[in-house]
Write a protein that holds these residues in place. Structure first.
Motif, PDB file in Angstrom:
ATOM      1  N   TYR A  84       4.880  -9.161  -0.743  1.00 30.52           N
ATOM      2  CA  TYR A  84       4.633  -8.179  -1.908  1.00 30.52           C
ATOM      3  C   TYR A  84       3.475  -7.560  -0.904  1.00 30.52           C
ATOM      4  O   TYR A  84       2.985  -8.717  -0.172  1.00 30.52           O
ATOM      5  CB  TYR A  84       4.202  -8.659  -3.268  1.00 30.52           C
ATOM      6  N   ARG A  85       2.675  -6.351  -1.020  1.00 31.85           N
ATOM      7  CA  ARG A  85       1.745  -5.984  -0.998  1.00 31.85           C
ATOM      8  C   ARG A  85       1.518  -4.732  -1.840  1.00 31.85           C
ATOM      9  O   ARG A  85       2.561  -4.512  -2.710  1.00 31.85           O
ATOM     10  CB  ARG A  85       1.975  -5.248   0.573  1.00 31.85           C
ATOM     11  N   GLY A  86       0.144  -5.356  -2.292  1.00 31.88           N
ATOM     12  CA  GLY A  86      -0.808  -4.496  -3.414  1.00 31.88           C
ATOM     13  C   GLY A  86      -0.645  -5.609  -4.442  1.00 31.88           C
ATOM     14  O   GLY A  86       0.265  -6.745  -3.965  1.00 31.88           O
ATOM     15  N   SER A 105      -1.641 -12.480   2.289  1.00 35.04           N
ATOM     16  CA  SER A 105      -2.555 -11.527   1.731  1.00 35.04           C
ATOM     17  C   SER A 105      -2.266 -11.354   0.138  1.00 35.04           C
ATOM     18  O   SER A 105      -3.378 -10.626  -0.051  1.00 35.04           O
ATOM     19  CB  SER A 105      -1.233  -9.887   2.288  1.00 35.04           C
ATOM     20  N   THR A 106      -1.581 -10.954  -0.400  1.00 34.43           N
ATOM     21  CA  THR A 106      -1.483 -10.362  -2.060  1.00 34.43           C
ATOM     22  C   THR A 106      -1.326 -12.424  -2.347  1.00 34.43           C
ATOM     23  O   THR A 106       0.201 -12.919  -2.021  1.00 34.43           O
ATOM     24  CB  THR A 106      -0.373  -9.543  -2.280  1.00 34.43           C
ATOM     25  N   ASP A 107      -1.145 -12.239  -3.825  1.00 36.03           N
ATOM     26  CA  ASP A 107      -0.335 -13.465  -4.377  1.00 36.03           C
ATOM     27  C   ASP A 107       1.468 -13.303  -5.145  1.00 36.03           C
ATOM     28  O   ASP A 107       1.454 -11.851  -5.134  1.00 36.03           O
ATOM     29  CB  ASP A 107      -0.988 -12.727  -6.609  1.00 36.03           C
ATOM     30  N   CYS A 125     -10.584  -7.969  -3.886  1.00 30.06           N
ATOM     31  CA  CYS A 125      -9.873  -8.575  -2.416  1.00 30.06           C
ATOM     32  C   CYS A 125     -10.024  -8.099  -0.978  1.00 30.06           C
ATOM     33  O   CYS A 125      -9.966  -6.503  -1.535  1.00 30.06           O
ATOM     34  CB  CYS A 125      -8.228  -8.331  -3.762  1.00 30.06           C
ATOM     35  N   PHE A 126      -9.654  -8.819  -0.437  1.00 27.73           N
ATOM     36  CA  PHE A 126      -9.909  -8.568   0.789  1.00 27.73           C
ATOM     37  C   PHE A 126      -8.973  -7.412   1.176  1.00 27.73           C
ATOM     38  O   PHE A 126      -8.215  -6.842   2.373  1.00 27.73           O
ATOM     39  CB  PHE A 126     -10.137  -9.441   2.127  1.00 27.73           C
ATOM     40  N   ALA A 127      -7.824  -7.631   0.437  1.00 28.17           N
ATOM     41  CA  ALA A 127      -6.086  -7.639   0.784  1.00 28.17           C
ATOM     42  C   ALA A 127      -5.987  -5.922   0.531  1.00 28.17           C
ATOM     43  O   ALA A 127      -5.061  -5.112   0.832  1.00 28.17           O
ATOM     44  CB  ALA A 127      -5.294  -8.231   0.475  1.00 28.17           C
ATOM     45  N   ARG A 128      -7.202  -5.328   0.416  1.00 26.90           N
ATOM     46  CA  ARG A 128      -7.613  -4.181  -0.607  1.00 26.90           C
ATOM     47  C   ARG A 128      -7.962  -2.989   0.969  1.00 26.90           C
ATOM     48  O   ARG A 128      -7.063  -1.564   0.989  1.00 26.90           O
ATOM     49  CB  ARG A 128      -8.949  -3.309  -0.952  1.00 26.90           C
ATOM     50  N   ASP A 129      -7.866  -3.554   2.251  1.00 29.30           N
ATOM     51  CA  ASP A 129      -8.733  -3.102   3.208  1.00 29.30           C
ATOM     52  C   ASP A 129      -7.057  -2.446   3.979  1.00 29.30           C
ATOM     53  O   ASP A 129      -7.247  -1.370   4.210  1.00 29.30           O
ATOM     54  CB  ASP A 129      -9.350  -3.716   4.274  1.00 29.30           C
TER      55      ASP A 129
END
Length: 329
Positions: free
Chosen positions: A55-57, A115-117, A65-69
């Motif tokens: 998943y992304r987002g 990246s995301t959970d 959350c660092f994955a926002r970048d």
């Protein structure tokens, strides 16, 4: 994140599917991925060398959350878009099975959901993880995953099966027991006590489980007594290790984080956070050392090894003669 990840792996399927029940404000972008495993540059053989992200987002909507970048690279904004525009690699298990067929990872570890959970709310609808876990177990791949979700308990049996044939370590991310901190910074994640219950359930199933004490949020969750209580609760739940991580704010997350803190936090706390992260993405090194040392000391009080030692210990406990991955070669 390298250019092979995310939407650069395959085109989106259009139009997006209708939202599942309970997902009225969330759009799922279904994707047929061409690759799933990504090699970490410079990773040492036998170490944490690969990442896997179905998943992304993320609907957990953690403000820091660092994955926002990385969401901008997918064409979405790093604020509400990160929380509501979720990319789903619907063929994740199929692609993983193809990539592992030739022994792609060897004895390296795969980190699932960096990246995301992978147990965010979308997983309750798409159910990608059972296929991924079965594939990892079938190929006896060493892996670790980190979650803030109680949904992981749905797959306890699959984690237990994988742990019988390979090295497995499940980490729960928990930076505070204070429910006010949870509601302000991690509104879509499971409550702290539910995460502790997940650790206990994993340990009862025979699965090694630890805690990523992350992030420790300065001024909100860093009181020594609160940190002690957190480590004590993790030890009581059966955690085999704790790994401290002090909050860092990436450039893509800073504006959203500070905007949300202004809306949801008491003014004095928002002002302190804004001042602390105005010119830097991290707290001063002296602060990081102090908090990290405090958490390590409390963990040592309970006999809990550091994360690096725990990983090495997992590998040593599974010797060549005992490990089916090696015995069946």
């Amino acid at each position: 994140m390298n250019s092979r990840q995310g939407l650069f792996e395959a085109a989106l399927v259009a139009p997006p599917p209708a939202p599942a029940p309970g997902f009225r404000d969330i759009t799922f972008h279904e994707q047929r991925a061409r690759t799933l495993l990504n090699k970490i540059p410079g990773a040492r053989p036998g170490g944490m060398a690969w990442t896997l992200n179905p998943y992304r987002g993320c609907t957990h909507a953690c403000t820091y959350c660092f994955a926002r970048d990385g969401h901008t690279r997918l064409g979405f904004d790093t604020g509400e878009g990160f929380n509501t525009q979720v990319v789903v690699k619907t063929n994740a298990a199929e692609v993983l099975r193809r990539e592992l067929r030739g022994g792609k990872t060897g004895d390296d570890w795969v980190m699932v959901g960096t990246s995301t959970d992978c147990y965010q709310r979308a997983e309750g609808h798409y159910r990608l993880m059972p296929g991924i876990l079965r594939t990892l177990a079938d190929h006896r791949v060493n892996f670790t995953t980190t979650t803030k979700s109680a949904l992981l308990r749905r797959d306890l049996g699959l984690f237990a099966e994988a742990a019988r044939v390979a090295n497995v370590l499940v980490m729960t991310s928990l930076g505070s027991l204070d429910e006010r901190v949870w509601r302000a910074f991690e509104p879509g994640a499971a409550p702290p006590r539910a995460r502790l219950a997940t650790i206990a359930a994993l340990r009862a199933a025979g699965v090694p489980a630890g805690v990523l004490v992350a992030p420790v949020i300065p001024h909100a969750g860093d009181r020594p007594a609160a940190l002690d209580a957190l480590v004590d609760a993790c030890a009581e739940a059966g955690a085999v290790t704790v790994y401290p991580d002090i909050m860092r704010i990436s450039p893509g997350a800073r504006d959203w984080f500070l905007n949300q803190s202004a809306v949801h936090l008491p003014p004095h706390l928002h002002q302190r956070l804004a001042a602390s992260y105005a010119d830097s993405r991290a707290m001063p090194a002296s602060y990081v050392r102090e908090v990290t040392a405090h958490l390590h000391a409390r963990a040592a009080h309970h006999g809990l090894p550091r994360w690096e030692d725990c990983i090495r210990g997992v590998g040593r406990r599974t010797s060549d003669s005992e490990n089916p991955r090696l015995r069946n070669r």
